[in-house]
Design a protein around this motif. Structure first.
Motif, PDB file in Angstrom:
ATOM      1  N   ILE A  39       0.849  -1.139   0.177  1.00  0.00           N
ATOM      2  CA  ILE A  39       0.063  -0.303  -0.041  1.00  0.00           C
ATOM      3  C   ILE A  39       1.045   1.044   0.167  1.00  0.00           C
ATOM      4  N   LYS A  40       1.749   1.597   0.843  1.00  0.00           N
ATOM      5  CA  LYS A  40       2.882   2.185   0.581  1.00  0.00           C
ATOM      6  C   LYS A  40       3.834   3.180  -0.415  1.00  0.00           C
ATOM      7  N   GLU A  41       4.303   1.279  -1.287  1.00  0.00           N
ATOM      8  CA  GLU A  41       4.626   1.523  -2.234  1.00  0.00           C
ATOM      9  C   GLU A  41       3.731   2.307  -3.377  1.00  0.00           C
ATOM     10  N   LYS A  42       2.249   1.577  -3.071  1.00  0.00           N
ATOM     11  CA  LYS A  42       1.075   2.481  -4.670  1.00  0.00           C
ATOM     12  C   LYS A  42       1.105   3.656  -4.055  1.00  0.00           C
ATOM     13  N   ALA A  43       1.036   4.381  -2.800  1.00  0.00           N
ATOM     14  CA  ALA A  43       0.459   5.566  -2.872  1.00  0.00           C
ATOM     15  C   ALA A  43       1.618   6.702  -2.584  1.00  0.00           C
ATOM     16  N   ARG A  70       4.062   5.695  -4.968  1.00  0.00           N
ATOM     17  CA  ARG A  70       3.898   5.632  -6.171  1.00  0.00           C
ATOM     18  C   ARG A  70       2.891   7.485  -7.114  1.00  0.00           C
ATOM     19  N   GLN A  71       1.848   7.594  -6.379  1.00  0.00           N
ATOM     20  CA  GLN A  71       0.115   8.554  -7.051  1.00  0.00           C
ATOM     21  C   GLN A  71       1.461  10.035  -5.891  1.00  0.00           C
ATOM     22  N   LYS A  72       2.264  10.215  -5.333  1.00  0.00           N
ATOM     23  CA  LYS A  72       2.270  10.860  -4.139  1.00  0.00           C
ATOM     24  C   LYS A  72       1.566  11.109  -3.470  1.00  0.00           C
ATOM     25  N   ILE A  73       1.540  10.802  -2.453  1.00  0.00           N
ATOM     26  CA  ILE A  73       0.304  10.479  -1.962  1.00  0.00           C
ATOM     27  C   ILE A  73       1.442  10.019  -0.239  1.00  0.00           C
ATOM     28  N   ASN A  74       1.029  10.736   0.326  1.00  0.00           N
ATOM     29  CA  ASN A  74       1.441   9.849   2.247  1.00  0.00           C
ATOM     30  C   ASN A  74       0.216   9.375   3.373  1.00  0.00           C
ATOM     31  N   LEU A  75       0.408   8.201   3.244  1.00  0.00           N
ATOM     32  CA  LEU A  75      -0.398   8.387   4.448  1.00  0.00           C
ATOM     33  C   LEU A  75      -0.137   8.302   5.019  1.00  0.00           C
ATOM     34  N   ARG A  76      -0.315   7.961   6.580  1.00  0.00           N
ATOM     35  CA  ARG A  76       0.511   7.727   8.275  1.00  0.00           C
ATOM     36  C   ARG A  76      -0.367   6.187   8.558  1.00  0.00           C
TER      37      ARG A  76
END
Length: 969
Positions: free
Chosen positions: A402-406, A408-414
């Motif tokens: 999930i982190k890798e995909k986020a 790639r989309q220039k998204i920061n999750l916690r």
């Protein structure tokens, strides 16, 4: 003339106000032949810097803007869903342009002179009203530094209330719910230990509260986004006569039952998401609201409603006897500043949007969060809680894919741990963003789709938490909907305030220097303003580079080996420096060393900070010339040698003098096992000439809002980083493992070293200003600034010393960068007080110098290097003219009661009234010198009644009917 060299050094000539012709004239008045001669007469030879600073050469303004633009591009702008009290936001352009980017708002000083501060005072009253309304608690202050330190202030306030005898602490325990923000836990740990508070971590649902607890803290909504029902827990805490602080979110409170309605005693949080950019952690205004019973214990500043001598409504800072310079070591907080500029932005955000606008923003955020939650649940994932506002926490088997995909989309999750992911939405999220967000939890094959109902309502707020009470009903929040109305309201308030764009503000110890436009411009750029403080370090390459270079520059300037940029105010810097000393002693098995020697002349925050750090204050006497009494110091150092932690000194001294004995002072303390802390309030007289490390100090804090050009912002923001010698470096504020990330602090058992701010680098975005100051001036320019600060002060001293008594000069009859004018003789000769002179200066178009500090009945003047000779002369002419007015009273030419000083300041309404019953003329009142006619600044109220407002404390916006009601004592 080398054209290329002249361009690279152009900024020094813009920053320093004195030209070559003026320099010659000023040196003649002072009685020296050159600037270098003046510096040699002023700075003792035994501490003078013999080497050039190892700083870069000066840049031109154009070069610098290109340079900082290139650095900014090393920051990567991702879409941030990290949350934790930090959210992207939309700053209305009318607020961005007219407040954030407007020197009429960011160069104001703290509103100690209320008559020329009514604009920012009204805006801060709006802030307090907004906070009070949303939290459901009657008393709010005018902001604190950040959410974590506000929580610590609440904890300390409760502790002091229930443990008045600190030698016999009966109630030492403070319950901390596990689901509060990690950075808040870290600051609570730091603040609890020195004063003997025992933190008890746990789940509020299973907590066993008894009479050994003095209080508790919970988060609402909590760290995982869950909206919890705390009513039963609060009831249990109250049954044990303890108090509850609720950390909360202002936007959420537009939809949720307020903390006051849930019976919490205090509410804290951050107002950042009300239009204040992320800025890698700050500056942001924290809020603090409490029940009425705590109004005389609340830390920080409270703006209150009073009246002026005409009976008209007037605002002022209320309950000022709580300030640290009054209570000193008995003060329960060292907070002497606020985040006024950011509080004003947040208040204007509420004024512009109003209650309905804020509710609509909150509803939209809640509904978008719902859509994301349902989309993720539809893909087989489970949420930690079904009760939420803007934050959800998802259980996953493994965060990696999930982190890798986020990313790639220039998204920061916690990423809370390997099985929990947090997502927090904000007002900047668009429908298109939801596809990418949900897609992080989808395979790369199936399309992402979701349904949007046009009139959807938040469905995940439980019934007990649905707000039914009204808020922001005052007209100020309901009549400024168009941009024209808003622009004019902001301008109306601005026009009531004297700022640096009006005239010089010669405040001793406060260094109100030029805040150059080129230094300020980058703060509005997205690549600096949109970075989350807990974003991965690799996304903040620009910040990391700027911070690393600034740490090196400040270490070089101070002649120290290490620097921490974390403390986000001068008082926090003091506290952090003392904690560093304390930790050093403890590492050597000397935990018993807890005596801090503090000269009687020290700033009031010094003893307050020492007590907060768990130390005992021993006062050192001063001699008649203002110097530290070395004999008294020797006696007390010997007396307390076994337990001596150190000494706190200010250099040049608080009296504006370079004490030749400073090295002897530091050697005495070292000889008895203590460390030397130097208060950096007066660094503007040191840079390039001497340094704390050369004087013999071990650690110092730097007021970046003084020496290094960060604006005062009407009472904040500030930054107070600390620099130290190598042996103290391991004890600087940091996380032990060297990392500060969202994941690293989720465990309450994490060991921390002296975390003093919510964000790793405090108010990181304004570090850009000090970085710019150093790069634009270069190694020669920063030294030149110190020299010209000394020049300007000595020129004013020379012009004034025949008419006034000037106190505490150095051995050669010079002052440092500031000097003290004694006004006490006039009380006897003309019944004129120092306050009368301060108020009369307003009629001449000037803000008073620092009043009655460090000596009651005096003014302390610091012109800074930024002022030109003509402005210095205008100020001197004003004071000399006032001296003439005093002489007229002394000689019986003016009445002792009815004169221009006693009646100052004179408003336009008073001067233009039909009746004029004074012995002096209207012209003498309003236009005492010719220059005043060219640029008249009118105080908006007459002299404010200081006692009326405290006796009748009102600290929120009153009904409109009250504005026209004349009040009297």
């Amino acid at each position: 003339m080398n054209l290329f060299e002249s361009q690279s050094g152009e900024f020094a000539g813009r920053h320093i106000g004195i030209d070559n012709e003026s320099l010659k004239e000023m040196l003649k008045v002072i009685g020296v032949n050159s600037l270098s001669e003046l510096v040699q007469k002023t700075v003792p030879a035994n501490i003078r810097m013999s080497h050039e600073l190892k700083l870069p050469e000066a840049m031109s303004e154009y070069e610098y803007l290109q340079h900082i633009k290139n650095i900014s591009l090393k920051n990567k702008i991702f879409k941030n869903y990290i949350g934790q009290g930090y959210y992207d936001t939309i700053t209305p352009s009318v607020i961005l342009r007219n407040i954030f980017e407007n020197p009429g708002w960011y160069t104001q000083y703290t509103p100690y002179q209320a008559e020329i501060s009514q604009g920012r005072l009204e805006s801060l009253l709006n802030f307090q009203t907004m906070v009070s309304d949303l939290t459901g608690l009657p008393v709010a202050n005018a902001s604190l530094l950040d959410e974590a330190t506000a929580a610590a202030e609440a904890m300390t306030m409760f502790f002091n209330l229930l443990n008045r005898d600190h030698d016999h602490i009966e109630r030492a325990k403070f319950f901390v719910d596990e689901a509060i923000f990690p950075q808040t836990k870290s600051v609570l740990i730091t603040r609890a230990k020195p004063v003997g508070i025992e933190l008890v971590f746990g789940d509020y649902k299973t907590a066993s509260i008894d009479k050994s607890f003095f209080g508790a803290i919970v988060q609402y909504p909590n760290d995982k986004g869950s909206i919890e029902d705390y009513r039963e827990f609060i009831h249990e805490v109250h049954n044990n006569n303890a108090f509850v602080v609720m950390a909360t979110d202002l936007l959420a409170l537009t939809l949720l039952t307020s903390p006051g309605e849930l019976n919490a005693d205090c509410a804290v949080g951050s107002a950042q998401r009300f239009g204040v950019p992320l800025g890698y952690g700050g500056p942001h205004a924290a809020f603090f609201a409490a029940k009425d019973e705590f109004k005389r214990n609340i830390p920080g500043r409270i703006i209150g409603v009073s009246v002026d001598v005409q009976g008209n409504r007037a605002l002022r800072m209320a309950l000022q006897t709580r300030e640290q310079h009054i209570k000193r070591e008995k003060a329960t907080s060292n907070i002497c500043t606020a985040q006024a500029l950011l509080a004003n932005m947040a208040a204007m955000y509420a004024v512009y949007h109003g209650a309905e606008g804020l509710k609509n923003i909150a509803k939209r955020v809640a509904v978008l969060t719902q859509i994301v939650a349902e989309g993720i649940e539809a893909r087989g994932f489970q949420l930690v809680s079904q009760n939420y506002f803007d934050t959800i926490t998802i259980k996953v088997d493994d965060i990696k894919p999930i982190k890798e995909k986020a990313e790639r989309q220039k998204i920061n999750l916690r990423y809370i741990d390997n099985n929990l992911i947090g997502i927090s939405l904000d007002e900047t999220v668009m429908l298109d963003d939801l596809y990418d967000l949900i897609n992080c939890f989808e395979n790369d094959i199936d399309p992402v789709g979701f349904e949007v109902e046009e009139n959807a309502e938040p469905a995940h707020i439980p019934s007990f938490a649905k707000r039914s009470s009204s808020f922001l009903t005052h007209p100020v929040f309901n009549i400024h909907r168009s941009e024209s109305q808003m622009m004019r309201y902001i301008k109306l308030l601005e026009n009531k305030d004297l700022s640096l764009n009006t005239s010089m503000i010669s405040l001793g110890s406060c260094t109100m220097k030029l805040n150059a436009a080129t230094e300020m411009i980058p703060l509005s750029w997205n690549h600096w303003s949109k970075i989350h403080p807990f974003a991965p370090k690799e996304q903040a390459g620009g910040y990391q580079l700027m911070i690393e270079e600034l740490e090196d520059y400040l270490s070089e300037i101070t002649a120290f080996d290490a620097c921490s940029l974390q403390p986000n105010s001068g008082a926090q810097g003091e506290y952090a420096g003392l904690l560093t000393i304390k930790a050093y002693h403890e590492s050597r098995g000397d935990a018993h060393r807890n005596i801090m020697l503090i000269p009687i002349s020290a700033h009031g925050t010094n003893p307050a900070s020492a007590v907060m750090a768990g130390m005992k204050v021993v006062v050192v006497k001063a001699l008649e010339n203002g110097y530290i009494d070395v004999n008294d110091l020797k006696t007390k150092a010997e007396q307390h040698a076994a337990n001596l932690a150190g000494i706190m000194i200010t250099y040049p001294s608080t009296y504006g003098v370079y004490e030749e004995t400073v090295k002897e002072i530091t050697e005495i303390v070292h000889a008895h096992g203590g460390q030397v802390y130097m208060d950096g309030a007066n660094m503007n007289a040191q840079v390039g000439l001497t340094a704390p490390g050369l004087i013999g100090a071990d650690v110092c804090h730097l007021n970046l809002h003084k020496t290094f050009a960060i604006p005062h912002g009407g009472g904040g923001p500030g930054m107070g980083p600390i620099c130290c010698k190598e042996h103290l470096k391991p004890f600087l504020p940091s996380v032990v493992n060297g990392e500060w990330s969202v994941a690293s602090t989720h465990n309450s058992q994490l060991t921390t070293h002296n975390i003093v701010s919510a964000a790793p680098y405090g108010s990181a975005s304004i570090l850009l200003i000090s970085y710019a100051y150093i790069r634009l001036l270069g190694k020669d320019g920063v030294k030149k600034a110190s020299e010209y600060a000394i020049l300007n002060a000595n020129y004013m001293r020379a012009r004034l010393q025949e008419a006034f008594d000037v106190l505490y000069l150095g051995t050669n009859g010079t002052c440092a960068h500031e000097f003290i004018v004694d006004l006490r003789p006039f009380k006897k000769s003309a019944e004129v007080e120092a306050e009368d002179v301060a108020k009369r200066l307003m009629d001449y178009g000037f803000h008073a110098p620092t009043l009655s500090f460090p000596v009651p009945g005096t003014i302390m003047i610091e012109p800074t290097e930024s002022e030109d000779k003509a402005e210095l002369d205008r100020f001197c002419d004003a004071l000399l003219s006032i001296r003439g007015e005093i002489r007229n009273i002394e000689e019986g030419k003016a009445d002792k009661k009815d004169n221009a000083l006693k009646n100052a300041p004179h408003t336009q309404a008073i001067v233009c009234a039909d009746e004029w019953n004074h012995a002096y003329t209207r012209k003498e009142a309003a236009f005492p010198l010719y220059y005043v006619t060219l640029n008249k600044f009118w105080p908006s109220v007459a002299r404010v009644n200081n006692t009326y407002g405290d006796r009748n404390l009102i600290c929120t916006c009153e009904p409109v009917s009250a504005y026209t009601t004349e009040a009297s004592e």
